[in-house]
Enzyme design. Sequence first.
Site: not given
Length: 288
Positions: A53, A120, A97
Site C-alpha cells: 500500500k 477500507d 490493517q
Amino acid sequence: MSEILYGSEIAQTVKDGLKKELDQLRLQQKRIPKLVVVLVGDNPSSLSYVTGKEKACSAIGMDHELIHLPEQTTQSELMNVVQRLNQDAAVDGILVQLPLPKHLQEREILLAIDPKKDVDGFHPYNIGRMMMQDPVYLPCTPKGIIYMLETIGLDDLSGKEAVVIGRSNIVGKPVAQLLLNKNATVTVCHSQTKDIKEVAKRGDILVVAVGKPRLINHEWIKKGAVVIDVGVNRDEHNKLCGDVDFEDVKDMVSYITPVPKGVGPMTIAMLLENTMESYKRRENIYGI
Ligand code: NAP
C-alpha cells in the site's frame, strides 16, 4: 476462447488516472490527499500488505504515513490513535490493517473510525449504505472485482447467475451484495453448502474467496464462466497460488483472473481511489 483478466493492468490504468489528478493538485499547490495505515505488531503477511500500500501511494504521489505500533499496544492506546486521526484535518483515509493481535477488539476499533475516512469500507455505516445502493465507500476487494467485470462489458448482470464461494465480511458477503445490485441472481456458498460443486456450476460468474490452494477444479465450473479468484495462498512448494486450479480450468472459461496479478492489485487501486474520493468530499470538490 479464454482470456486472462489481469487485474494488474486494469489497476495500473486506475493508478495512472489518479497520478494525473495528483500531479494537477501539486501544480495548483493544493493540499495532497493523505492515507494513514495503522499496523499493530509484526505479522509478516500484514507487513507485506502494508508495504504494498505504501509503495502504491508513493508511485502515484499520494501522501501516506505508516503508524507501526508494537504488538502489546492496548485497546485504549489504539483507540486514541484512531481518534487522533479522525480529528486530523490533513488525513483523508484511515486503514487499520487486519487482523489485529488477539487481545484487541477488532470490531470496536473499526466502529471508532470516522465513516467518512473509512476508505477500507468496513464500517457498518458504509456497509449499510452499500446495501441501500447509496454507497459512500465500497470495500476495496469487492469494488475491484466489480470494476474488473465492468471492463469486460459485464455492467448489467440481468439474467446472469453469479455464485460466490465464501461468506466473509470483507469479500464474500459484500461482493454478493454488489453483484445483486447489478441485477445478477446471486447464490452464496460456504463450508456448509450441500452439493457445492453443482451449485458452483450454475455460475455464469464465479467468485471464489475461500483461502484453500487450488480447491476449485473443472468439476466446479460452468463452461464459458467468468472466474474471479480472490484467494491468495501458498501451495506445498511455497508458491503463490489462488483458490482456483488455474491450469485445470483455464481452457473452459471465458475469462479468469490469475494469482498473482489478478484481484490483489485491484484491491490496492480501489483503496487509492477511495482515498481520493474522501479527499474530494472533504475539500468539497463535488459540491456536496
Ligand atoms: P475467510 O474469512 O477465512 O472466509 C473463508 C470463507 O470460505 C468462509 O465463508 C468459509 O465458510 C468458506 N470456506 C472454507 N472452506 C470451504 C470449502 N471447502 N468449501 C466452501 N467454502 C469454504 O476468508 P477471506 O478473508 O474472505 O479470504 C479468502 C481468501 O481471499 C484468502 O486466501 C485471502 O488471503 C484472500 N483475500 C485476498 C484479497 C485480495 O485483495 N486479493 C483480499 C481479501 C482476501 P464458513 O463461513 O462456513 O466457515
